[in-house]
Design a protein around this motif. Structure first.
Motif, PDB file in Angstrom:
ATOM      1  N   HIS A   8     -79.042  60.166 -35.357  1.00  0.00           N
ATOM      2  CA  HIS A   8     -78.968  60.087 -36.816  1.00  0.00           C
ATOM      3  C   HIS A   8     -79.286  61.464 -37.395  1.00  0.00           C
ATOM      4  O   HIS A   8     -79.810  62.329 -36.696  1.00  0.00           O
ATOM      5  N   ASP A  46     -81.310  63.127 -40.896  1.00  0.00           N
ATOM      6  CA  ASP A  46     -82.284  62.659 -41.876  1.00  0.00           C
ATOM      7  C   ASP A  46     -81.735  62.816 -43.286  1.00  0.00           C
ATOM      8  O   ASP A  46     -81.119  63.817 -43.622  1.00  0.00           O
ATOM      9  N   HIS A  56     -79.943  64.102 -34.423  1.00  0.00           N
ATOM     10  CA  HIS A  56     -80.996  64.040 -33.395  1.00  0.00           C
ATOM     11  C   HIS A  56     -81.252  62.598 -32.987  1.00  0.00           C
ATOM     12  O   HIS A  56     -80.815  61.657 -33.664  1.00  0.00           O
TER      13      HIS A  56
HETATM   14 FE   FE2 Z   1     -84.943  61.747 -37.843  1.00  0.00          FE
END
Ligand code: FE2
Ligand code: AKG
Length: 169
Positions: free
Chosen positions: A36, A38, A92
């Motif tokens: 994903h 952020d 990540h």
């Molecule tokens: Fe994250």
């Protein structure tokens, strides 16, 4: 950027995420956290000594070596949108460990919830916009209507070439 922007950041949001990943006897079968990126401008991450975080670089997963006493800073979707693609929001994921548990604390920083994220005029200065304006509501709508996290929210804000500029919203 102008001082108005700095003022907006002072009123901004912070979201604190506490993660705990218990040991897993078969770590190759599961992920602690799926790939994903952020949401937000910057994520400041505190992790313990146990490896687990991986970032994607040139289609490879690179394991981040935890450095005691250091913080790991990640660029998020909002900074990619705000900088019109100059800063990349990093994909990540987190692996689990066979014998050790792992903990991390992620602090996600962004503008106020009702702010619209868009590149300031002095940054785009006539160049093509890569992403549509976004806000927290559009993110929530997206998250409640899609199963996986991944980098898809940012993808969903990409400006498609055939859209006339007036439709970017
Ligand atoms: Fe994250
Ligand atoms: O546990 C980590 O190292 C990363 C956690 C993470 O990516 C997140 O909370 O968004």
């Amino acid at each position: 950027v102008g001082t108005g922007m700095l003022h907006e950041f002072q009123q901004g949001t912070q979201m604190l995420v506490m993660n705990h990943f218990p040991p897993c006897p078969e770590p190759e079968l599961v992920l602690g956290m799926p790939p994903h990126s952020d949401y937000g401008f910057l994520t400041i991450l505190l992790q313990d000594k146990v490896k687990g975080l991986q970032v994607q670089h040139d289609d490879h997963w690179i394991t981040v070596d935890p450095i005691v006493g250091s913080l790991f800073v990640n660029v998020g979707d909002h900074l990619e949108i705000f900088s019109n693609g100059r800063y990349k929001s990093v994909l990540h994921r987190v692996l689990v460990n066979r014998s050790k548990s792992r903990s991390s604390v992620a602090s996600l920083h962004s503008l106020p919830f009702d702010s619209v994220v868009r590149p300031p005029p002095e940054i785009v200065d006539g160049e093509e916009r890569l992403y549509a304006d976004t806000d927290f509501a559009s993110f929530l709508n997206y998250m409640t209507s899609h199963e996986t996290k991944h980098k898809h929210f940012l993808e969903s804000r990409k400006v498609v070439a055939v859209l006339p500029a007036a439709k970017i919203n």
